[in-house]
Design a protein around this motif. Structure first.
Motif, mmCIF file in Angstrom:
data_model
loop_
_atom_site.group_PDB
_atom_site.id
_atom_site.type_symbol
_atom_site.label_atom_id
_atom_site.label_comp_id
_atom_site.label_asym_id
_atom_site.label_seq_id
_atom_site.Cartn_x
_atom_site.Cartn_y
_atom_site.Cartn_z
ATOM 1 N N ASP A 76 0.847 -1.195 0.000
ATOM 2 C CA ASP A 76 0.000 0.000 0.000
ATOM 3 C C ASP A 76 0.881 1.242 0.000
ATOM 4 O OD1 ASP A 76 -2.307 -1.629 -0.041
ATOM 5 O OD2 ASP A 76 -2.278 -1.787 2.147
ATOM 6 N N ASP A 77 0.809 2.062 1.042
ATOM 7 C CA ASP A 77 1.582 3.308 1.083
ATOM 8 C C ASP A 77 2.823 3.200 1.980
ATOM 9 O OD1 ASP A 77 -0.235 4.565 -0.623
ATOM 10 O OD2 ASP A 77 -1.538 5.086 1.060
ATOM 11 N N VAL A 78 3.303 1.988 2.190
ATOM 12 C CA VAL A 78 4.480 1.776 3.038
ATOM 13 C C VAL A 78 5.576 1.094 2.227
ATOM 14 C CG1 VAL A 78 5.387 0.651 5.099
ATOM 15 C CG2 VAL A 78 3.085 1.621 5.131
ATOM 16 N N GLU A 79 6.755 1.690 2.241
ATOM 17 C CA GLU A 79 7.935 1.065 1.660
ATOM 18 C C GLU A 79 8.810 0.568 2.802
ATOM 19 O OE1 GLU A 79 10.038 3.464 -1.194
ATOM 20 O OE2 GLU A 79 8.245 3.718 -2.444
ATOM 21 N N ILE A 80 9.322 -0.655 2.658
ATOM 22 C CA ILE A 80 10.199 -1.236 3.676
ATOM 23 C C ILE A 80 11.433 -1.801 2.989
ATOM 24 C CG2 ILE A 80 8.380 -1.735 5.350
ATOM 25 C CD1 ILE A 80 8.336 -4.598 4.349
ATOM 26 N N ALA A 81 12.541 -1.801 3.713
ATOM 27 C CA ALA A 81 13.772 -2.321 3.129
ATOM 28 C C ALA A 81 14.715 -2.800 4.215
ATOM 29 C CB ALA A 81 14.459 -1.246 2.294
ATOM 30 N N LEU A 82 15.550 -3.741 3.821
ATOM 31 C CA LEU A 82 16.683 -4.219 4.601
ATOM 32 C C LEU A 82 17.908 -3.833 3.791
ATOM 33 C CD1 LEU A 82 17.826 -5.987 6.933
ATOM 34 C CD2 LEU A 82 17.567 -7.937 5.387
ATOM 35 N N GLY A 83 18.942 -3.405 4.461
ATOM 36 C CA GLY A 83 20.123 -2.998 3.712
ATOM 37 C C GLY A 83 21.371 -2.991 4.563
ATOM 38 N N LYS A 84 22.413 -2.428 3.975
ATOM 39 C CA LYS A 84 23.685 -2.297 4.683
ATOM 40 C C LYS A 84 24.340 -0.992 4.266
ATOM 41 C CE LYS A 84 26.377 -4.806 1.229
ATOM 42 N NZ LYS A 84 27.279 -5.929 0.994
ATOM 43 N N THR A 85 25.211 -0.508 5.123
ATOM 44 C CA THR A 85 26.041 0.630 4.772
ATOM 45 C C THR A 85 27.473 0.143 4.643
ATOM 46 O OG1 THR A 85 26.366 1.249 7.097
ATOM 47 C CG2 THR A 85 24.603 2.369 5.905
ATOM 48 N N THR A 86 28.194 0.785 3.726
ATOM 49 C CA THR A 86 29.609 0.487 3.562
ATOM 50 C C THR A 86 30.402 1.785 3.652
ATOM 51 O OG1 THR A 86 29.424 0.633 1.146
ATOM 52 C CG2 THR A 86 29.232 -1.568 2.137
ATOM 53 N N ARG A 87 31.633 1.639 4.084
ATOM 54 C CA ARG A 87 32.588 2.756 4.141
ATOM 55 C C ARG A 87 33.794 2.312 3.322
ATOM 56 N NH1 ARG A 87 33.547 6.850 8.090
ATOM 57 N NH2 ARG A 87 31.910 5.905 9.351
ATOM 58 N N ASP A 88 34.087 3.037 2.266
ATOM 59 C CA ASP A 88 35.170 2.640 1.360
ATOM 60 C C ASP A 88 35.010 1.197 0.894
ATOM 61 O OD1 ASP A 88 36.432 5.177 1.558
ATOM 62 O OD2 ASP A 88 37.416 4.551 3.419
ATOM 63 N N GLY A 89 33.762 0.784 0.650
ATOM 64 C CA GLY A 89 33.473 -0.541 0.145
ATOM 65 C C GLY A 89 33.457 -1.650 1.188
ATOM 66 N N VAL A 90 33.696 -1.317 2.452
ATOM 67 C CA VAL A 90 33.748 -2.298 3.533
ATOM 68 C C VAL A 90 32.479 -2.181 4.384
ATOM 69 C CG1 VAL A 90 35.037 -3.043 5.581
ATOM 70 C CG2 VAL A 90 36.269 -2.208 3.571
ATOM 71 N N PHE A 91 31.899 -3.338 4.740
ATOM 72 C CA PHE A 91 30.687 -3.350 5.574
ATOM 73 C C PHE A 91 30.885 -2.516 6.830
ATOM 74 C CE2 PHE A 91 28.445 -5.131 9.235
ATOM 75 C CZ PHE A 91 27.137 -5.075 8.796
ATOM 76 N N GLU A 92 29.883 -1.696 7.134
ATOM 77 C CA GLU A 92 29.881 -0.934 8.382
ATOM 78 C C GLU A 92 28.717 -1.329 9.275
ATOM 79 O OE1 GLU A 92 30.093 3.537 10.096
ATOM 80 O OE2 GLU A 92 31.676 2.591 8.970
ATOM 81 N N ALA A 93 27.505 -1.431 8.697
ATOM 82 C CA ALA A 93 26.336 -1.735 9.524
ATOM 83 C C ALA A 93 25.193 -2.249 8.655
ATOM 84 C CB ALA A 93 25.880 -0.492 10.280
ATOM 85 N N ALA A 94 24.308 -3.021 9.296
ATOM 86 C CA ALA A 94 23.044 -3.432 8.676
ATOM 87 C C ALA A 94 21.957 -2.492 9.172
ATOM 88 C CB ALA A 94 22.711 -4.871 9.054
#
Length: 122
Positions: A76-94
């Motif tokens: 409906d009117d809700v978008e949800i996502a799972l993701g990750k952040t990277t710093r210089d291409g290296v995993f930082e956080a989910a």
């Protein structure tokens, strides 16, 4: 086309050198909570309305982290996502994010984000 075009735009702005552009994507009645863990049980919560988002934007590093949406859906009117952040291409956080949109103006009314470096999804 992405199942979450609004969130795609949101994180494109957040990853840019002008993340404050997200302020143009919120409704007048916007409310948010960002649970931000730095690991080892250390976390902060940023919450509130436009002023809360401004405070969050003021404390974050600009153009350092890249957000990657790995699993997305819209209901409906809700978008949800799972993701990750990277710093210089290296995993930082989910992280996970949910955004309730006002479809009449294509802006976000409610935003909830939780982030941790302690868990990495495959």
């Amino acid at each position: 086309m992405s199942s979450t075009p609004f969130l795609d735009d949101w994180f494109t702005f957040m990853d840019s050198d002008r993340p404050e552009r997200v302020l143009d994507l919120i409704t007048d009645d916007f409310e948010m909570s960002i649970q931000f863990s730095t690991g080892a049980g250390q976390a902060s919560e940023f919450l509130g309305d436009r002023a809360g988002l401004v405070a969050y934007l003021e404390q974050r590093e600009v153009s350092v982290l890249v957000h990657h949406l790995t699993h997305t859906a819209r209901v409906d009117d809700v978008e949800i996502a799972l993701g990750k952040t990277t710093r210089d291409g290296v995993f930082e956080a989910a992280f996970n994010v949910s955004a309730e949109l006002d479809p009449t103006v294509n802006k976000v009314r409610r935003l909830l984000i939780a982030r941790t470096p302690e868990i990495e999804f495959a």
